[in-house]
Design an enzyme around this catalytic site. Structure first.
Site, short mmCIF file in Angstrom:
data_model
loop_
_atom_site.label_atom_id
_atom_site.label_comp_id
_atom_site.label_asym_id
_atom_site.label_seq_id
_atom_site.Cartn_x
_atom_site.Cartn_y
_atom_site.Cartn_z
CB ALA A 161 3.82 -19.63 -38.13
CD1 TRP A 214 -1.42 -20.81 -27.92
CD2 TRP A 214 0.48 -20.08 -28.84
NE1 TRP A 214 -0.42 -21.70 -27.58
CE2 TRP A 214 0.76 -21.28 -28.12
CE3 TRP A 214 1.53 -19.43 -29.50
CZ2 TRP A 214 2.03 -21.84 -28.06
CZ3 TRP A 214 2.81 -19.99 -29.44
CH2 TRP A 214 3.04 -21.18 -28.72
CG ASP A 242 -4.80 -15.15 -23.68
OD1 ASP A 242 -5.39 -15.94 -22.91
OD2 ASP A 242 -3.59 -15.26 -23.97
CE LYS A 268 6.52 -9.86 -39.47
NZ LYS A 268 5.93 -8.95 -38.49
CE1 TYR A 275 2.20 -14.98 -22.22
CE2 TYR A 275 0.18 -13.72 -22.49
CZ TYR A 275 0.91 -14.87 -22.70
OH TYR A 275 0.35 -15.91 -23.39
CD GLN A 279 -4.22 -19.34 -24.80
OE1 GLN A 279 -3.15 -18.77 -24.68
NE2 GLN A 279 -5.32 -18.90 -24.23
N GLY A 306 -2.19 -11.13 -32.28
CA GLY A 306 -1.36 -10.15 -31.58
C GLY A 306 -1.09 -8.99 -32.53
#
Length: 335
Positions: A218, A214, A56, A225, A61, A185, A292
């Site tokens: 979150a 997507w 995608d 982390k 971007y 999306q 991602g």
């Protein structure tokens, strides 16, 4: 406990015949901001090795650089075009008054420019990246059909539209005997559920809308982390442009819930990030979860989420819900 290895599943994109991998890869944030062509090649190949066929992108971007990097990397990898599904999104194409939005002019010019940057003859799916209240939906539906008729894209969809806007687009398409949007999306994760689980309910049955969702983690919050209170220097929230996202996402209530999910993941013997991605993928209306990653190791971790999907029994799902308590109330008429 040893978790059995699963193979990547391919699901139809909504009611269409197009098959997309249950987990996919998106270039947002990374390509052009954090990765160049050489690194992109190793990331993309790692995705392919794990069965990913859907990639995608969007014209906005890294101001178009993400498309250039993805296109060049795919070319250098020598992949067969029919083996992969590539999507891009049109809305923010530049600073001029006609460089943004969903006018016929920008949809056509933006699509041509995206294809040039990707160095491809077509994309498989083209999305309207946001709704454009300044353009009649009929103009947008006609323009998207023009793009499909020209062979520049095979399917079209929406991103972050309301159910009402998607319904209106379908109404126009049906009235004019045109192709309606087959995919939406939206953001979807354990903390962001209303659209997918409530607002869009009628769309799945009425129009066969599929979802490519997507932000399953979150923006990394669901990896755990950030729970120590520190922001790792190589993380998304350390990037200047994402500082305000960090302050919104890292509130105490959210971090407490993330801590509460940890024992459930531990009991299953999986990292929290895999549990969170598998949870999104287990929704039958989700065709593909866009992940991602900036490093191969992250992809290898993320892709193991497909092994977790079969572990999400109703009992486990109830435990998760008891911690996050984020299930939207369904409108009475859809019960």
């Amino acid at each position: 406990m040893k978790i059995p290895e699963q193979t990547m599943q391919y699901k139809n994109l909504g009611r269409s015949g197009l098959k997309v991998s249950q987990l996919s890869y998106g270039a947002w944030v990374t390509f052009g901001n954090q990765l160049d062509v050489k690194e992109a090649k190793s990331i993309l190949q790692c995705c392919r090795d794990h069965g990913v066929n859907f990639f995608d992108n969007a014209e906005v971007y890294a101001n178009g650089r993400a498309e250039e990097i993805m296109g060049q990397a795919i070319k250098e990898l020598g992949w067969k075009r029919s083996d992969i599904v590539v999507s891009t999104k049109i809305f923010w194409g530049g600073p001029g008054p006609n460089d943004k939005g969903l006018s016929r002019k920008h949809i056509i010019e933006g699509t041509k420019n995206s294809l040039k940057r990707l160095d491809m003859d077509y994309v498989d799916v083209i999305y309207c990246h946001r709704p454009d209240i300044g353009t009649p939906i009929e103009e947008t539906v006609r323009a998207m059909n023009h793009v499909i008729d020209k062979g520049w894209a095979y399917y079209w969809g929406t991103s972050e539209w309301s159910a009402q806007q998607i319904t209106e687009a379908w109404g126009v398409a049906e009235r004019l005997d045109l192709v309606g949007p087959i995919v939406e999306q939206p953001e979807y994760n354990l903390f962001s559920r209303h659209k997918v689980e409530s607002e869009y309910l009628p769309l799945y049955t009425n129009y066969g809308i599929g979802l490519t969702t997507w932000s399953p983690l979150a923006s990394g919050v669901l990896t755990g982390k950030y729970n120590s209170g520190n922001i790792p220097s190589d993380s998304r929230f350390a990037l200047e442009n994402y500082k305000n996202l960090a302050s919104r996402s890292l509130v105490d209530d959210v971090l407490k819930k993330v801590n509460g999910l940890k024992p459930i993941a531990d009991e299953l013997g999986v990292p929290l990030s895999q549990l969170a991605i598998a949870w999104c993928a287990s929704n039958p209306n989700v065709s593909s979860v866009i992940t991602g990653a900036t490093k191969e190791a992250q992809i290898q971790e993320n892709m193991k989420a497909i092994n977790v999907i079969p572990l999400l029994t109703p009992a486990v799902m109830e435990k998760i819900e008891a911690v996050v308590q984020s299930k939207p109330k369904r409108p009475d008429s859809y019960r």
